[in-house]
Design a protein around this motif. Sequence first.
Motif, PDB file in Angstrom:
ATOM      1  N   ARG A   5       0.849  -1.199   0.082  1.00 30.56           N
ATOM      2  CA  ARG A   5      -0.173  -0.081   0.064  1.00 30.56           C
ATOM      3  C   ARG A   5       0.732   1.214   0.166  1.00 30.56           C
ATOM      4  O   ARG A   5       0.516   2.294  -0.677  1.00 30.56           O
ATOM      5  CB  ARG A   5      -0.928   0.047   1.310  1.00 30.56           C
ATOM      6  N   ARG A   6       1.990   1.127   0.890  1.00 31.55           N
ATOM      7  CA  ARG A   6       2.905   2.552   0.649  1.00 31.55           C
ATOM      8  C   ARG A   6       3.453   2.720  -0.744  1.00 31.55           C
ATOM      9  O   ARG A   6       3.646   3.692  -1.090  1.00 31.55           O
ATOM     10  CB  ARG A   6       3.826   2.216   1.821  1.00 31.55           C
ATOM     11  N   ALA A   7       3.850   1.517  -1.144  1.00 26.15           N
ATOM     12  CA  ALA A   7       4.379   1.871  -2.500  1.00 26.15           C
ATOM     13  C   ALA A   7       3.542   2.392  -3.419  1.00 26.15           C
ATOM     14  O   ALA A   7       3.851   3.082  -4.494  1.00 26.15           O
ATOM     15  CB  ALA A   7       4.975   0.313  -2.969  1.00 26.15           C
ATOM     16  N   MET A   8       2.062   1.841  -3.618  1.00 26.80           N
ATOM     17  CA  MET A   8       1.196   2.608  -4.168  1.00 26.80           C
ATOM     18  C   MET A   8       0.959   3.752  -4.034  1.00 26.80           C
ATOM     19  O   MET A   8       0.655   4.706  -5.001  1.00 26.80           O
ATOM     20  CB  MET A   8      -0.199   1.582  -4.237  1.00 26.80           C
ATOM     21  N   ALA A   9       0.895   4.345  -2.692  1.00 26.49           N
ATOM     22  CA  ALA A   9       0.798   5.505  -2.513  1.00 26.49           C
ATOM     23  C   ALA A   9       1.742   6.773  -2.873  1.00 26.49           C
ATOM     24  O   ALA A   9       1.615   7.738  -3.324  1.00 26.49           O
ATOM     25  CB  ALA A   9       0.416   5.712  -0.677  1.00 26.49           C
ATOM     26  N   VAL A  10       2.962   6.117  -2.800  1.00 19.84           N
ATOM     27  CA  VAL A  10       4.218   6.806  -3.455  1.00 19.84           C
ATOM     28  C   VAL A  10       4.013   6.837  -4.723  1.00 19.84           C
ATOM     29  O   VAL A  10       4.424   7.884  -5.441  1.00 19.84           O
ATOM     30  CB  VAL A  10       5.571   6.217  -3.013  1.00 19.84           C
ATOM     31  N   ALA A  11       3.589   5.738  -5.458  1.00 18.74           N
ATOM     32  CA  ALA A  11       3.586   5.872  -7.011  1.00 18.74           C
ATOM     33  C   ALA A  11       2.322   6.809  -7.468  1.00 18.74           C
ATOM     34  O   ALA A  11       2.483   7.627  -8.336  1.00 18.74           O
ATOM     35  CB  ALA A  11       3.261   4.443  -7.328  1.00 18.74           C
ATOM     36  N   GLN A  12       1.277   6.864  -6.634  1.00 18.48           N
ATOM     37  CA  GLN A  12       0.078   7.814  -6.920  1.00 18.48           C
ATOM     38  C   GLN A  12       0.875   9.069  -6.611  1.00 18.48           C
ATOM     39  O   GLN A  12       0.360  10.266  -7.324  1.00 18.48           O
ATOM     40  CB  GLN A  12      -0.987   7.493  -5.854  1.00 18.48           C
ATOM     41  N   GLU A  13       1.403   9.378  -5.492  1.00 20.73           N
ATOM     42  CA  GLU A  13       1.991  10.833  -5.283  1.00 20.73           C
ATOM     43  C   GLU A  13       2.927  11.272  -6.567  1.00 20.73           C
ATOM     44  O   GLU A  13       2.671  12.553  -7.044  1.00 20.73           O
ATOM     45  CB  GLU A  13       2.760  10.844  -3.982  1.00 20.73           C
ATOM     46  N   GLN A  14       3.703  10.511  -6.757  1.00 18.63           N
ATOM     47  CA  GLN A  14       4.645  10.950  -7.847  1.00 18.63           C
ATOM     48  C   GLN A  14       3.756  10.938  -9.174  1.00 18.63           C
ATOM     49  O   GLN A  14       3.767  11.847 -10.108  1.00 18.63           O
ATOM     50  CB  GLN A  14       5.407   9.731  -8.181  1.00 18.63           C
ATOM     51  N   GLU A  15       2.422  10.156  -9.473  1.00 20.66           N
ATOM     52  CA  GLU A  15       1.877  10.592 -10.537  1.00 20.66           C
ATOM     53  C   GLU A  15       1.212  11.508 -10.562  1.00 20.66           C
ATOM     54  O   GLU A  15       1.278  12.545 -11.480  1.00 20.66           O
ATOM     55  CB  GLU A  15       0.835   9.286 -10.746  1.00 20.66           C
ATOM     56  N   ASN A  16       0.624  12.319  -9.372  1.00 18.64           N
ATOM     57  CA  ASN A  16       0.106  13.425  -9.213  1.00 18.64           C
ATOM     58  C   ASN A  16       0.988  14.625  -9.189  1.00 18.64           C
ATOM     59  O   ASN A  16       0.585  15.925 -10.014  1.00 18.64           O
ATOM     60  CB  ASN A  16      -0.683  13.634  -7.812  1.00 18.64           C
ATOM     61  N   LYS A  17       2.227  14.503  -8.864  1.00 15.24           N
ATOM     62  CA  LYS A  17       3.145  15.661  -9.043  1.00 15.24           C
ATOM     63  C   LYS A  17       3.492  15.774 -10.503  1.00 15.24           C
ATOM     64  O   LYS A  17       3.736  16.945 -11.091  1.00 15.24           O
ATOM     65  CB  LYS A  17       4.463  15.277  -8.373  1.00 15.24           C
ATOM     66  N   ALA A  18       3.603  14.892 -11.230  1.00 16.48           N
ATOM     67  CA  ALA A  18       3.588  14.722 -12.797  1.00 16.48           C
ATOM     68  C   ALA A  18       2.597  15.523 -13.328  1.00 16.48           C
ATOM     69  O   ALA A  18       2.736  16.262 -14.170  1.00 16.48           O
ATOM     70  CB  ALA A  18       3.889  13.195 -13.283  1.00 16.48           C
ATOM     71  N   LYS A  19       1.118  15.379 -12.857  1.00 15.65           N
ATOM     72  CA  LYS A  19       0.188  15.903 -13.406  1.00 15.65           C
ATOM     73  C   LYS A  19       0.257  17.278 -13.197  1.00 15.65           C
ATOM     74  O   LYS A  19      -0.203  18.110 -14.163  1.00 15.65           O
ATOM     75  CB  LYS A  19      -1.282  15.347 -12.858  1.00 15.65           C
ATOM     76  N   VAL A  20       0.614  17.812 -11.788  1.00 13.77           N
ATOM     77  CA  VAL A  20       0.623  19.012 -11.655  1.00 13.77           C
ATOM     78  C   VAL A  20       1.727  19.921 -12.639  1.00 13.77           C
ATOM     79  O   VAL A  20       1.555  20.980 -12.947  1.00 13.77           O
ATOM     80  CB  VAL A  20       0.990  19.470 -10.200  1.00 13.77           C
ATOM     81  N   VAL A  21       2.855  19.206 -12.830  1.00 17.71           N
ATOM     82  CA  VAL A  21       3.909  19.725 -13.679  1.00 17.71           C
ATOM     83  C   VAL A  21       3.258  19.986 -15.010  1.00 17.71           C
ATOM     84  O   VAL A  21       3.752  20.877 -15.519  1.00 17.71           O
ATOM     85  CB  VAL A  21       5.191  18.954 -13.580  1.00 17.71           C
ATOM     86  N   GLU A  22       2.569  19.041 -15.589  1.00 15.60           N
ATOM     87  CA  GLU A  22       2.258  19.100 -16.923  1.00 15.60           C
ATOM     88  C   GLU A  22       1.097  20.229 -16.730  1.00 15.60           C
ATOM     89  O   GLU A  22       0.988  20.944 -17.824  1.00 15.60           O
ATOM     90  CB  GLU A  22       1.516  17.703 -17.072  1.00 15.60           C
ATOM     91  N   MET A  23       0.436  20.334 -15.913  1.00 11.73           N
ATOM     92  CA  MET A  23      -0.655  21.316 -15.879  1.00 11.73           C
ATOM     93  C   MET A  23      -0.049  22.920 -15.730  1.00 11.73           C
ATOM     94  O   MET A  23      -0.414  23.810 -16.485  1.00 11.73           O
ATOM     95  CB  MET A  23      -1.606  21.207 -14.655  1.00 11.73           C
ATOM     96  N   GLU A  24       1.176  22.893 -15.005  1.00 11.03           N
ATOM     97  CA  GLU A  24       1.862  24.178 -14.861  1.00 11.03           C
ATOM     98  C   GLU A  24       2.329  24.336 -16.516  1.00 11.03           C
ATOM     99  O   GLU A  24       2.419  25.709 -16.768  1.00 11.03           O
ATOM    100  CB  GLU A  24       2.868  24.109 -13.915  1.00 11.03           C
ATOM    101  N   ALA A  25       2.773  23.419 -17.006  1.00 15.55           N
ATOM    102  CA  ALA A  25       3.309  23.656 -18.196  1.00 15.55           C
ATOM    103  C   ALA A  25       2.279  24.263 -18.923  1.00 15.55           C
ATOM    104  O   ALA A  25       2.678  25.010 -20.032  1.00 15.55           O
ATOM    105  CB  ALA A  25       4.053  22.351 -18.703  1.00 15.55           C
ATOM    106  N   ARG A  26       1.180  23.813 -18.956  1.00 12.73           N
ATOM    107  CA  ARG A  26       0.060  24.283 -19.831  1.00 12.73           C
ATOM    108  C   ARG A  26      -0.304  25.596 -19.649  1.00 12.73           C
ATOM    109  O   ARG A  26      -0.547  26.484 -20.533  1.00 12.73           O
ATOM    110  CB  ARG A  26      -1.213  23.127 -19.739  1.00 12.73           C
ATOM    111  N   VAL A  27      -0.158  25.860 -18.130  1.00 12.61           N
ATOM    112  CA  VAL A  27      -0.324  27.353 -17.841  1.00 12.61           C
ATOM    113  C   VAL A  27       0.480  28.207 -18.585  1.00 12.61           C
ATOM    114  O   VAL A  27       0.376  29.335 -19.041  1.00 12.61           O
ATOM    115  CB  VAL A  27      -0.711  27.579 -16.386  1.00 12.61           C
ATOM    116  N   VAL A  28       1.683  28.020 -18.334  1.00 14.00           N
ATOM    117  CA  VAL A  28       2.682  28.707 -18.850  1.00 14.00           C
ATOM    118  C   VAL A  28       2.481  29.059 -20.564  1.00 14.00           C
ATOM    119  O   VAL A  28       2.864  29.802 -21.112  1.00 14.00           O
ATOM    120  CB  VAL A  28       4.158  28.150 -18.510  1.00 14.00           C
ATOM    121  N   GLU A  29       2.411  27.815 -21.031  1.00 12.95           N
ATOM    122  CA  GLU A  29       2.138  27.741 -22.530  1.00 12.95           C
ATOM    123  C   GLU A  29       0.791  28.722 -22.998  1.00 12.95           C
ATOM    124  O   GLU A  29       0.978  29.486 -23.857  1.00 12.95           O
ATOM    125  CB  GLU A  29       1.789  26.291 -23.256  1.00 12.95           C
TER     126      GLU A  29
END
Length: 329
Positions: free
Chosen positions: A253-277
């Motif tokens: 479960r911890r590994a899945m939570a860490v993976a989910q957190e990393q996935e969310n961070k990747a989505k935030v970075v993607e959204m920020e890139a879209r805002v900058v664009e």
Amino acid sequence: MDPILYVLILVVIGIVVLSVFLSFFPIMLWISALASGVRVGIITLVAMRLRRVVPSRIVNPLIKATKAGLGLSINQLESHFLAGGNVDRVVNALIAAQRANIPLIFERAAAIDLAGRDVLQAVQMSVNPRVIETPIVAAVAKDGIEVKVKARVTVRANIDRLVGGAGEETIIARVGEGIVTTVGSSNSHKDVLENPDMISRTVLGKGLDAGTAFEILSIDIADVDVGKNIGAHLQTEQAEADKKIAQAKAEERRAMAVAQEQENKAKVVEMEARVVESESQVPLAMAEALKSGKIGVMDYLNLKNIEADTQMRSSIGKTEGPTDTKDGR
């Protein structure tokens, strides 16, 4: 030729001839048989030599059998010898059985001997029972306590079942099985410690000597000891296994939570890139609006003034915020 040398040669030749004669004609053995009341012809002894049978291994046991009144014939002993049996041991067994009033005929004794069993030892065991000591047998009662039992089995050879009957290993295995069954059916190990004769009665009543070459006379419990708490040990191992399973699931479960957190961070970075664009498209749109005449220069300057005023207000609000907090306003 020297007469002395001639005499020596004759003596040597005579000795050789006499040795060869005595080897084929056992005169002394024939005389011993006659003196013992056994009628064996010299021709019969010579015929034994030709059949590669040692006459002494037949005549000497025959003399013992005749003196004991067994009534055996030389053909019986010779046929058993030619079959690979031990004639002397069979005759000794027959004599011992006759003295102990044990019914044993020559054919059965010969069959036992040819089967690879010591017929003389079997007769002696019938007269004097033998004690077989079992190894330590560990069994677990219903309360989970291990009990270690050592037994002594008194057996007597069964002449009628020596051929084809099971040996001592089978007796030991069956007694061990009976001990495990009796202890395992006890509600508590204390019952076994209080009444060890319960084991011997139960095991003896199972008829363990069926199909064996022995007859069980008694089963005596020599030693009873308490071993490990197998039930508690098994529960501890089960708890340890459950703990490891729970830890593995928690780690999953911890590994899945860490993976989910990393996935969310990747989505935030993607959204920020879209805002900058998207923000990068604003100057291009303003330039296009100025070119097309949709807004004027004064409109553009007013927009810049508003942006500058907004930035100034924001910077002032940031610098005054901590001060107001200290004043309690």
